[in-house]
Design a protein around this motif. Structure first.
Motif, PDB file in Angstrom:
ATOM      1  N   ALA A 210       0.741  -1.119   0.017  1.00 39.28           N
ATOM      2  CA  ALA A 210      -0.070   0.103   0.070  1.00 39.28           C
ATOM      3  C   ALA A 210       0.812   1.297   0.072  1.00 39.28           C
ATOM      4  O   ALA A 210       0.643   2.257  -0.685  1.00 39.28           O
ATOM      5  CB  ALA A 210      -0.723  -0.013   0.992  1.00 39.28           C
ATOM      6  N   ARG A 211       1.949   1.057   0.782  1.00 46.89           N
ATOM      7  CA  ARG A 211       2.601   2.298   0.764  1.00 46.89           C
ATOM      8  C   ARG A 211       3.512   2.561  -0.642  1.00 46.89           C
ATOM      9  O   ARG A 211       3.555   3.764  -1.157  1.00 46.89           O
ATOM     10  CB  ARG A 211       3.975   2.136   1.931  1.00 46.89           C
ATOM     11  CG  ARG A 211       4.891   3.241   2.204  1.00 46.89           C
ATOM     12  CD  ARG A 211       5.772   3.133   3.267  1.00 46.89           C
ATOM     13  NE  ARG A 211       5.199   2.858   4.540  1.00 46.89           N
ATOM     14  CZ  ARG A 211       5.137   1.721   5.050  1.00 46.89           C
ATOM     15  NH1 ARG A 211       5.604   0.637   4.579  1.00 46.89           N
ATOM     16  NH2 ARG A 211       4.715   1.563   6.354  1.00 46.89           N
ATOM     17  N   ARG A 212       3.931   1.531  -0.959  1.00 47.90           N
ATOM     18  CA  ARG A 212       4.581   1.763  -2.524  1.00 47.90           C
ATOM     19  C   ARG A 212       3.566   2.130  -3.424  1.00 47.90           C
ATOM     20  O   ARG A 212       3.889   3.093  -4.501  1.00 47.90           O
ATOM     21  CB  ARG A 212       5.006   0.386  -3.026  1.00 47.90           C
ATOM     22  CG  ARG A 212       5.951   0.565  -4.141  1.00 47.90           C
ATOM     23  CD  ARG A 212       6.342  -0.961  -4.642  1.00 47.90           C
ATOM     24  NE  ARG A 212       6.794  -1.774  -3.680  1.00 47.90           N
ATOM     25  CZ  ARG A 212       6.436  -2.853  -2.914  1.00 47.90           C
ATOM     26  NH1 ARG A 212       5.185  -3.166  -3.591  1.00 47.90           N
ATOM     27  NH2 ARG A 212       6.986  -3.424  -2.206  1.00 47.90           N
ATOM     28  N   ALA A 213       2.396   1.801  -3.452  1.00 50.13           N
ATOM     29  CA  ALA A 213       1.414   2.419  -4.331  1.00 50.13           C
ATOM     30  C   ALA A 213       0.988   3.744  -4.313  1.00 50.13           C
ATOM     31  O   ALA A 213       1.042   4.751  -5.044  1.00 50.13           O
ATOM     32  CB  ALA A 213      -0.031   1.508  -4.248  1.00 50.13           C
ATOM     33  N   VAL A 214       0.992   4.256  -2.787  1.00 49.13           N
ATOM     34  CA  VAL A 214       0.822   5.838  -2.556  1.00 49.13           C
ATOM     35  C   VAL A 214       2.047   6.428  -2.982  1.00 49.13           C
ATOM     36  O   VAL A 214       1.805   7.464  -3.849  1.00 49.13           O
ATOM     37  CB  VAL A 214       0.612   5.754  -1.189  1.00 49.13           C
ATOM     38  CG1 VAL A 214       0.837   7.401  -0.861  1.00 49.13           C
ATOM     39  CG2 VAL A 214      -0.704   5.104  -0.732  1.00 49.13           C
ATOM     40  N   LEU A 215       3.401   5.858  -2.923  1.00 51.81           N
ATOM     41  CA  LEU A 215       4.425   6.540  -3.645  1.00 51.81           C
ATOM     42  C   LEU A 215       4.502   6.449  -5.260  1.00 51.81           C
ATOM     43  O   LEU A 215       4.821   7.563  -5.500  1.00 51.81           O
ATOM     44  CB  LEU A 215       5.546   5.919  -3.151  1.00 51.81           C
ATOM     45  CG  LEU A 215       6.118   6.129  -1.515  1.00 51.81           C
ATOM     46  CD1 LEU A 215       7.166   5.415  -1.083  1.00 51.81           C
ATOM     47  CD2 LEU A 215       6.155   7.570  -1.133  1.00 51.81           C
ATOM     48  N   GLU A 216       4.096   5.429  -5.589  1.00 49.77           N
ATOM     49  CA  GLU A 216       4.047   5.622  -7.201  1.00 49.77           C
ATOM     50  C   GLU A 216       2.705   6.719  -7.627  1.00 49.77           C
ATOM     51  O   GLU A 216       3.070   7.274  -8.836  1.00 49.77           O
ATOM     52  CB  GLU A 216       3.611   4.308  -7.780  1.00 49.77           C
ATOM     53  CG  GLU A 216       4.815   3.267  -7.254  1.00 49.77           C
ATOM     54  CD  GLU A 216       4.311   1.712  -7.849  1.00 49.77           C
ATOM     55  OE1 GLU A 216       3.096   1.552  -8.310  1.00 49.77           O
ATOM     56  OE2 GLU A 216       5.311   0.917  -7.904  1.00 49.77           O
ATOM     57  N   GLU A 217       1.625   6.775  -6.922  1.00 44.66           N
ATOM     58  CA  GLU A 217       0.780   7.717  -7.043  1.00 44.66           C
ATOM     59  C   GLU A 217       1.238   9.162  -7.046  1.00 44.66           C
ATOM     60  O   GLU A 217       1.008   9.981  -7.899  1.00 44.66           O
ATOM     61  CB  GLU A 217      -0.524   7.443  -6.551  1.00 44.66           C
ATOM     62  CG  GLU A 217      -1.636   8.420  -6.536  1.00 44.66           C
ATOM     63  CD  GLU A 217      -2.307   7.937  -8.252  1.00 44.66           C
ATOM     64  OE1 GLU A 217      -2.850   8.950  -8.985  1.00 44.66           O
ATOM     65  OE2 GLU A 217      -2.053   6.939  -8.685  1.00 44.66           O
ATOM     66  N   ARG A 218       1.905   9.373  -6.037  1.00 47.06           N
ATOM     67  CA  ARG A 218       2.583  10.575  -5.991  1.00 47.06           C
ATOM     68  C   ARG A 218       3.604  11.048  -6.918  1.00 47.06           C
ATOM     69  O   ARG A 218       3.514  12.209  -7.560  1.00 47.06           O
ATOM     70  CB  ARG A 218       3.159  10.847  -4.502  1.00 47.06           C
ATOM     71  CG  ARG A 218       2.090  10.641  -3.249  1.00 47.06           C
ATOM     72  CD  ARG A 218       2.945  10.865  -2.310  1.00 47.06           C
ATOM     73  NE  ARG A 218       1.789  11.008  -0.950  1.00 47.06           N
ATOM     74  CZ  ARG A 218       2.175  11.175   0.590  1.00 47.06           C
ATOM     75  NH1 ARG A 218       3.425  11.079   0.693  1.00 47.06           N
ATOM     76  NH2 ARG A 218       1.149  10.988   1.230  1.00 47.06           N
ATOM     77  N   THR A 219       4.199  10.101  -7.373  1.00 53.31           N
ATOM     78  CA  THR A 219       5.346  10.192  -8.410  1.00 53.31           C
ATOM     79  C   THR A 219       4.524  10.725  -9.642  1.00 53.31           C
ATOM     80  O   THR A 219       5.115  11.471 -10.485  1.00 53.31           O
ATOM     81  CB  THR A 219       6.201   9.069  -8.519  1.00 53.31           C
ATOM     82  OG1 THR A 219       6.893   8.530  -7.241  1.00 53.31           O
ATOM     83  CG2 THR A 219       7.285   9.293  -9.429  1.00 53.31           C
ATOM     84  N   ARG A 220       3.581   9.770 -10.106  1.00 51.54           N
ATOM     85  CA  ARG A 220       2.751  10.112 -11.091  1.00 51.54           C
ATOM     86  C   ARG A 220       2.232  11.225 -11.109  1.00 51.54           C
ATOM     87  O   ARG A 220       2.213  12.321 -12.246  1.00 51.54           O
ATOM     88  CB  ARG A 220       1.540   8.960 -11.413  1.00 51.54           C
ATOM     89  CG  ARG A 220       1.146   9.057 -12.760  1.00 51.54           C
ATOM     90  CD  ARG A 220       0.177   7.951 -12.971  1.00 51.54           C
ATOM     91  NE  ARG A 220      -1.051   7.908 -12.299  1.00 51.54           N
ATOM     92  CZ  ARG A 220      -2.229   8.545 -12.279  1.00 51.54           C
ATOM     93  NH1 ARG A 220      -2.177   9.321 -13.760  1.00 51.54           N
ATOM     94  NH2 ARG A 220      -3.165   8.640 -11.299  1.00 51.54           N
ATOM     95  N   ILE A 221       1.771  12.113 -10.077  1.00 49.99           N
ATOM     96  CA  ILE A 221       1.453  13.083 -10.071  1.00 49.99           C
ATOM     97  C   ILE A 221       2.174  14.263 -10.312  1.00 49.99           C
ATOM     98  O   ILE A 221       2.042  15.334 -11.067  1.00 49.99           O
ATOM     99  CB  ILE A 221       0.403  13.546  -8.600  1.00 49.99           C
ATOM    100  CG1 ILE A 221      -0.710  12.507  -8.749  1.00 49.99           C
ATOM    101  CG2 ILE A 221      -0.167  14.938  -8.511  1.00 49.99           C
ATOM    102  CD1 ILE A 221      -1.275  12.598  -7.221  1.00 49.99           C
TER     103      ILE A 221
END
Length: 428
Positions: A210-221
């Motif tokens: 879940a933490r990795r998914a959040v970081l990936e989403e922030r990176t995409r943004i």
């Protein structure tokens, strides 16, 4: 013998004799705490069962051992006392059981008594049937709860009464029985610890995922916002370079414009480096411009072609700032995707309102849709990504079921996003 081994053995002996116990993580009836009547019934039945065992043991001692009434009751209570302590105080239960092993043989009929009183009075076992049952239950439970150093000492102490009181012909068999019980309990403990470790590892893996998914989403943004900011920085650089030729300015002003242009170009270079860090090694560079609110009709039309029933209500007449427009577009895009995944076939209404200082975005699907196949769902970070976008702009975001069993996503985006609170590099 290694000193560390001797030290571990002595530490195990100290804990076995007078050390702290091994309390359970939770009591046996904690799972039923929301059902007080059931707990009360189970406690009553347990108390009656313990009382029955005490009566049976006392009667056996009175009839077979010919003990005084007070002595018989004391030994009977000592025999049954370990059972209620086992769930929460297993080591204390074993200590009481061991004392019962030593004193539970009081006035036992031996072979000499059988010659005088008759063969029927001879006892093949030095303990009563109830005490044998308690010894078996306590040994297995303690072996399943204590560490192996303590287990070795409890086993050694428990075998001492066997060698003292059990007839020689049965000593080997009883010793093997006790050893098997201890091994079975230790195997149960090892299995429980393994399962607990696997469960904890699975929980850690889920949290990391879940933490990795959040970081990936922030990176995409961040990558998308880079394109918007880079566009504005390019305009600043171009206007600063051309301003001296378009305007009649003094030499100090010309130098100031040149300084602004150089700072803008340096910022663009740093942002390109940042983008290379954010972009994964296998990802191709994105050169297409980021979408705006003007492209919402095309997005809705694509959703309709995919079989969705979508209604667009957009009264925004002026294009908002690029970050706000991009966030609104992505919220609508993810909202339509969520509706397609979790409420396939339901009607969806997209509403955009241009309020004073705020752009309101709402994506609502009606009830009656059918959930999509779980295998076709995404990683479950769509709402997290939308919330990250809105909070990054200083807005507010909510997502919850509606009164008619539908689902609604609401976002309020400030028309003029606040500047970042972080100080600029190189300034004080």
């Amino acid at each position: 013998m290694d000193r560390s081994t001797v030290g571990a053995a002595l530490a195990g002996l100290r804990r076995t004799v007078a050390g702290p116990d091994y309390p359970a993580r939770r009591r046996p009836l904690d799972r039923l705490r929301h059902r007080p009547r059931t707990v009360a019934v189970l406690r009553t039945l347990g108390l009656l069962a313990l009382l029955g065992l005490v009566l049976i043991t006392a009667q056996f001692l009175l009839d077979t051992r010919r003990l005084p009434v007070a002595t018989a009751w004391v030994i009977a209570l000592l025999t049954v006392a370990p059972l209620p302590l086992l769930p929460t105080r297993p080591l204390l239960a074993w200590r009481i059981m061991f004392i019962g092993q030593l004193f539970g043989t009081f006035n036992r009929r031996t072979t000499d008594d059988a010659v005088v009183l008759g063969p029927a009075t001879y006892e093949f076992w030095p303990w009563s049937p109830t005490q044998l049952l308690v010894i078996i239950v306590v040994l297995v439970t303690v072996a399943a709860r204590v560490d192996r150093a303590v287990l070795a000492w409890t086993g050694l102490f428990s075998l001492t009464p066997v060698w003292m009181f059990v007839p020689p012909g049965n000593q080997v068999a009883v010793t093997l029985l006790f050893v098997v019980l201890l091994i079975v309990g230790d195997l149960l403990r090892h299995n429980l610890l393994t399962r607990r470790a696997l469960a904890e590892q699975a929980e850690v893996s889920e949290l990391e995922k879940a933490r990795r998914a959040v970081l990936e989403e922030r990176t995409r943004i961040a990558r998308e916002m880079h394109d918007v900011v880079a566009h504005h920085m390019s305009l600043i650089a171009v206007q600063a370079e051309t301003a001296p030729y378009r305007l009649a300015v003094s030499e100090p002003a010309r130098a100031e414009f040149n300084s602004i242009a150089e700072a803008a170009r340096a910022a663009l270079t740093d942002m390109r480096r940042l983008l290379r860090v954010l972009r994964s090694e296998t990802e191709d560079p994105r050169t297409a411009p980021q979408p705006t609110l003007a492209e919402l009709p095309a997005l809705v039309a694509a959703a309709r072609r995919a079989g969705m029933t979508v209604e667009l209500d957009n009264d925004v007449t002026t294009e908002p700032p690029a970050p706000v427009g991009l966030a609104a577009y992505r919220i609508v895009q993810e909202g339509l995707a969520n509706a397609a995944r979790h409420a396939a076939g339901a009607e969806v209404r997209v509403t955009l309102r241009d309020r004073p200082g705020v752009l309101a975005v709402r994506v609502q699907n009606a009830a009656g849709g059918t959930p999509a196949d779980p295998d076709a769902r995404g990683g479950g970070q769509g709402l997290t990504g939308m919330r990250e976008r809105v909070l990054a702009l200083g807005g507010s975001f909510t997502a919850c079921p509606t009164a008619d069993d539908g689902y609604a996503i609401d976002a309020l985006l400030p028309a003029d996003p606040p500047p970042s609170d972080e100080p600029e590099d190189g300034t004080s």
